[in-house]
Write a protein that holds these residues in place. Structure first.
Motif, short mmCIF file in Angstrom:
data_model
loop_
_atom_site.label_atom_id
_atom_site.label_comp_id
_atom_site.label_asym_id
_atom_site.label_seq_id
_atom_site.Cartn_x
_atom_site.Cartn_y
_atom_site.Cartn_z
N TYR A 147 0.64 -0.79 -0.05
CA TYR A 147 -0.27 0.15 0.08
C TYR A 147 0.58 1.66 -0.03
O TYR A 147 1.97 1.80 0.97
N GLU A 148 0.80 1.95 -1.44
CA GLU A 148 1.25 3.04 -0.93
C GLU A 148 0.71 4.31 -1.33
O GLU A 148 1.77 6.01 -0.85
N ASP A 149 -0.15 4.39 -0.76
CA ASP A 149 -1.27 5.98 -0.49
C ASP A 149 -1.26 6.34 0.88
O ASP A 149 -0.81 5.86 1.61
N ASP A 150 -1.52 7.56 1.24
CA ASP A 150 -1.44 7.79 2.70
C ASP A 150 -2.70 8.28 3.21
O ASP A 150 -3.75 8.53 2.67
N PRO A 151 -3.06 7.31 4.15
CA PRO A 151 -4.25 6.61 4.31
C PRO A 151 -4.80 7.67 5.50
O PRO A 151 -5.83 7.46 6.08
N TYR A 152 -3.88 8.98 5.82
CA TYR A 152 -4.16 9.93 7.01
C TYR A 152 -5.80 10.58 6.47
O TYR A 152 -6.23 10.71 6.83
N PRO A 153 -5.85 11.19 4.99
CA PRO A 153 -6.74 12.28 5.07
C PRO A 153 -7.83 11.02 5.30
O PRO A 153 -9.50 11.78 5.41
N ILE A 154 -7.91 10.12 4.65
CA ILE A 154 -9.07 9.73 4.96
C ILE A 154 -9.20 9.23 6.57
O ILE A 154 -10.78 9.50 6.28
N TRP A 155 -8.50 8.35 7.44
CA TRP A 155 -9.04 8.55 8.45
C TRP A 155 -9.14 9.77 8.76
O TRP A 155 -10.52 9.38 9.55
N ARG A 156 -8.88 11.02 8.72
CA ARG A 156 -9.28 11.82 9.93
C ARG A 156 -11.18 12.18 9.00
O ARG A 156 -11.27 12.71 9.56
N SER A 157 -11.33 11.62 7.67
CA SER A 157 -12.52 11.93 7.28
C SER A 157 -13.35 11.17 7.85
O SER A 157 -14.86 11.12 8.51
N LEU A 158 -12.94 9.18 8.43
CA LEU A 158 -13.85 8.93 9.16
C LEU A 158 -14.34 9.33 10.26
O LEU A 158 -14.71 9.60 11.39
N ARG A 159 -12.84 9.78 11.29
CA ARG A 159 -13.24 10.05 12.44
C ARG A 159 -13.54 11.48 12.82
O ARG A 159 -15.04 11.81 13.44
N GLU A 160 -14.22 12.52 12.02
CA GLU A 160 -14.94 13.50 11.88
C GLU A 160 -16.12 13.22 11.38
O GLU A 160 -17.22 13.61 12.28
N ARG A 161 -16.28 11.69 11.23
CA ARG A 161 -18.05 11.32 11.02
C ARG A 161 -18.57 10.42 11.84
O ARG A 161 -19.73 11.04 11.95
N ALA A 162 -17.76 10.24 12.52
CA ALA A 162 -18.34 9.31 13.68
C ALA A 162 -16.98 8.88 14.61
O ALA A 162 -15.68 8.53 14.19
N PRO A 163 -16.94 8.39 15.73
CA PRO A 163 -15.76 7.59 16.26
C PRO A 163 -15.48 6.61 15.81
O PRO A 163 -14.88 6.13 15.91
#
Length: 415
Positions: A31-47
């Motif tokens: 896996y070579e992408d940066d997952p953190y922007p997606i994780w940030r979006s998921l965290r902002e939507r719900a814990p």
């Protein structure tokens, strides 16, 4: 040629510690992408969300890791720091194993105190905790870490260039833990190669355990063979060979598989920021916070799992008994509810504990040894390699991997 290089096959090291290789491919090593922007979006939507971390991140391939695949169980993932922290602390609802440890069963990482809970876990952890407290770090440094670090640097110190991730970082933890077990240097990589074949490891380790029962030394196996554990009724007994073997397999898996990646992440983060590297070189008191910040900002294992022991309402989500809850450490460690500007790597950040080494009763036993390895290793590089910097003619390091993240090659020049 240094003694270490005489017996340490560099090509074999590169094969065994390749993030894209077979050892970590099933955990998403490619896996070579940066997952953190997606994780940030998921965290902002719900814990907490239903699904596994990789599925929610958009990775369709099946991945294996702690708590995976478990196809017959419902899966949920926590992304907020408060939710992850509570799951770690509540061992009654969120168990570290789906079933009780069978100490009479075959030696295995999952048949060790990693999977124990409650009073049983406390009793077994208390046996070895004294060898892993901060005050014992000097024992590790003096006996194994310091010698290994300088032998490795000796091999390239006069060449003006080196690759530090695999050729340096990867070798330190495996040589440290095998050295602490009394395994000869020339067999260290055999142990790493056999990591997924416990019986092959035990063919190397078994005779050492037997010898230490007769003639203890100043090493970790001797600590284990001389330790006593009290049963639930208070009856003391020495650890059996099976108990020692399972614990040794746990330490080998944890000790040689994570610290090298975190050291590489720290080095890459510093080298990518020359002004920060210069500040650390001038003021070594900054090296420890630089390491702590790297574990928060880019933990090498950004997820671990717990098994739900009873129906429970958890941060707005109903978790059924038998479900798996995945604790997204990577997302939790960048929660703005706990840290300002959490996506920034900041060595001057006010100290605040992250979940990089886990939490609760199962917080990483070897975290102080890992810190000692990183402090000693990076400190020695700064001491011995003047004007250390990334090689401007080589591809710069990148962070890759999913459930096991790390840096690609770290090519440097110096002098």
């Amino acid at each position: 040629m240094s003694p270490t290089r005489d017996v340490l096959d560099v090509d074999r090291v590169r094969e065994l510690f390749d993030l894209r290789g077979s050892f970590v491919a099933q955990a998403g090593g490619g896996y070579e992408d940066d997952p953190y922007p997606i994780w940030r979006s998921l965290r902002e939507r719900a814990p907490v969300h239903e699904g596994t971390v990789h599925e929610l991140t958009g990775v369709d391939e099946p991945l294996l890791f702690h708590g995976l695949p478990e196809p017959d169980r419902p899966h949920f993932s926590a992304f907020a720091h408060a939710a992850c922290d509570r799951a770690y602390r509540d061992g009654e609802v969120f168990a570290s194993s789906p079933e009780a440890v069978d100490l009479d069963g075959a030696p295995a990482v999952t048949n060790s105190m990693l999977s124990m809970g409650g009073e049983r876990h406390r009793r077994y952890r208390a046996l070895v905790q004294p060898s892993f407290v901060p005050a014992k770090a000097r024992w590790w440094i003096r006996n194994w870490i310091e010698r290994t670090v300088h032998l490795l640097i000796d091999a390239f110190a006069d060449q003006g260039r080196a690759e530090l991730n695999v050729d340096f970082c990867a070798a330190i933890p495996v040589l440290t833990i095998t050295g602490a077990f009394g395994i000869p240097l020339e067999r260290a990589l055999d142990v790493r190669a056999a990591a997924r074949r416990p019986q092959d490891v035990l063919r190397i380790l078994g005779p050492i355990v037997a010898e230490r029962r007769e003639r203890p030394r100043d090493d970790l196996i001797s600590v284990l063979v001389e330790a006593e554990v009290k049963d639930a009724d208070g009856t003391p007994h020495r650890l059996t060979d099976t108990e020692i073997h399972s614990f040794a397999l746990l330490l080998l898996a944890a000790g040689s598989g994570t610290t090298w990646k975190q050291m590489g992440i720290t080095l890459a983060a510093l080298l990518q920021r020359p002004h920060v590297l210069a500040a650390v070189r001038e003021d070594r008191a900054l090296l420890r916070p630089a390491i702590e910040e790297s574990t928060r900002w880019q933990p090498t294992d950004p997820m671990f799992s717990r098994w739900v022991t009873r129906d429970t309402d958890f941060f707005g989500v109903r978790l059924p008994k038998g479900a798996v809850l995945h604790i997204s450490i990577g997302a939790a460690n960048r929660d703005p509810a706990r840290w300002e500007n959490p996506d920034e790597y900041d060595v001057h950040r006010p100290p605040k504990a992250s979940l990089a080494f886990g939490g609760g009763p199962h917080i990483c036993l070897g975290m102080h040894v890992a810190r000692a390895e990183m402090l000693t290793g990076i400190g020695a590089l700064l001491d011995r390699l003047p004007n250390l910097r990334l090689d401007p003619d080589a591809e710069p390091p990148r962070f890759i991997g999913f459930y096991e993240r790390g840096a690609t090659a770290i090519p440097v020049v110096f002098g």
